[in-house]
Design a protein around this motif. Sequence first.
Motif, PDB file in Angstrom:
ATOM      1  N   GLU A  94       4.190   8.179  -4.852  1.00  0.00           N
ATOM      2  CA  GLU A  94       2.928   8.168  -4.126  1.00  0.00           C
ATOM      3  C   GLU A  94       2.065   9.328  -4.597  1.00  0.00           C
ATOM      4  OE1 GLU A  94       3.703   8.411   0.007  1.00  0.00           O
ATOM      5  OE2 GLU A  94       4.786   6.532   0.091  1.00  0.00           O
ATOM      6  N   LYS A  95       0.752   9.106  -4.608  1.00  0.00           N
ATOM      7  CA  LYS A  95      -0.154  10.174  -4.997  1.00  0.00           C
ATOM      8  C   LYS A  95      -0.237  11.195  -3.877  1.00  0.00           C
ATOM      9  CE  LYS A  95      -3.680   9.296  -7.765  1.00  0.00           C
ATOM     10  NZ  LYS A  95      -5.018   8.860  -8.157  1.00  0.00           N
ATOM     11  N   LYS A  96      -0.167  12.459  -4.235  1.00  0.00           N
ATOM     12  CA  LYS A  96      -0.250  13.536  -3.252  1.00  0.00           C
ATOM     13  C   LYS A  96      -1.704  13.914  -2.967  1.00  0.00           C
ATOM     14  CE  LYS A  96       2.135  17.707  -2.108  1.00  0.00           C
ATOM     15  NZ  LYS A  96       3.325  18.459  -2.372  1.00  0.00           N
ATOM     16  N   ILE A  97      -2.526  13.908  -4.018  1.00  0.00           N
ATOM     17  CA  ILE A  97      -3.919  14.318  -3.891  1.00  0.00           C
ATOM     18  C   ILE A  97      -4.802  13.309  -4.609  1.00  0.00           C
ATOM     19  CG2 ILE A  97      -5.602  16.117  -4.415  1.00  0.00           C
ATOM     20  CD1 ILE A  97      -3.182  18.030  -4.691  1.00  0.00           C
ATOM     21  N   LYS A  98      -5.905  12.941  -3.964  1.00  0.00           N
ATOM     22  CA  LYS A  98      -6.909  12.112  -4.609  1.00  0.00           C
ATOM     23  C   LYS A  98      -8.273  12.643  -4.204  1.00  0.00           C
ATOM     24  CE  LYS A  98      -8.892   7.570  -4.934  1.00  0.00           C
ATOM     25  NZ  LYS A  98      -9.498   6.693  -3.980  1.00  0.00           N
TER      26      LYS A  98
ATOM     27  N   PHE B 166      -5.371  14.225   1.012  1.00  0.00           N
ATOM     28  CA  PHE B 166      -4.262  15.098   0.639  1.00  0.00           C
ATOM     29  C   PHE B 166      -3.082  14.722   1.519  1.00  0.00           C
ATOM     30  CE2 PHE B 166      -2.117  19.281   1.530  1.00  0.00           C
ATOM     31  CZ  PHE B 166      -1.422  19.336   0.332  1.00  0.00           C
ATOM     32  N   ASN B 167      -1.966  14.327   0.885  1.00  0.00           N
ATOM     33  CA  ASN B 167      -0.768  13.923   1.609  1.00  0.00           C
ATOM     34  C   ASN B 167       0.351  14.909   1.250  1.00  0.00           C
ATOM     35  OD1 ASN B 167       1.262  12.654   2.944  1.00  0.00           O
ATOM     36  ND2 ASN B 167       1.196  10.764   1.758  1.00  0.00           N
ATOM     37  N   PRO B 168       0.579  15.943   2.076  1.00  0.00           N
ATOM     38  CA  PRO B 168       1.557  16.986   1.710  1.00  0.00           C
ATOM     39  C   PRO B 168       3.000  16.517   1.711  1.00  0.00           C
ATOM     40  CG  PRO B 168       0.728  17.359   3.915  1.00  0.00           C
ATOM     41  CD  PRO B 168      -0.064  16.222   3.347  1.00  0.00           C
ATOM     42  N   ILE B 169       3.308  15.391   2.341  1.00  0.00           N
ATOM     43  CA  ILE B 169       4.702  14.931   2.387  1.00  0.00           C
ATOM     44  C   ILE B 169       4.853  13.575   1.702  1.00  0.00           C
ATOM     45  CG2 ILE B 169       5.379  16.246   4.422  1.00  0.00           C
ATOM     46  CD1 ILE B 169       4.879  13.732   6.078  1.00  0.00           C
TER      47      ILE B 169
END
Length: 79
Positions: free
Chosen positions: A47-51, A39-42
């Motif tokens: 870019e994918k935020k959630i995988k 999970f990348n909140p920024i």
Amino acid sequence: MVIIRLSRGGSKKRPFYQIVVADSRRARDGRFIEKIGYFNPISFNKEKKIKIDINRLNYWIGLGAKKSDIISSILKKMK
């Protein structure tokens, strides 16, 4: 008890979280059983935020793993 939760990474003020399956008695960023996503909140632009590997998530839930509150809310946003 086994729990599915976030493990923090990244640098100061630039968080990046791994979605992990871990023993609930372990530290947040400590030892884990398996990584099942991130999970990348920024995230920027495309870019994918959630995988999340849904097959592994369902496997662990089938074995009795509990989802943390944050993971539950992330999954609701994905649907």
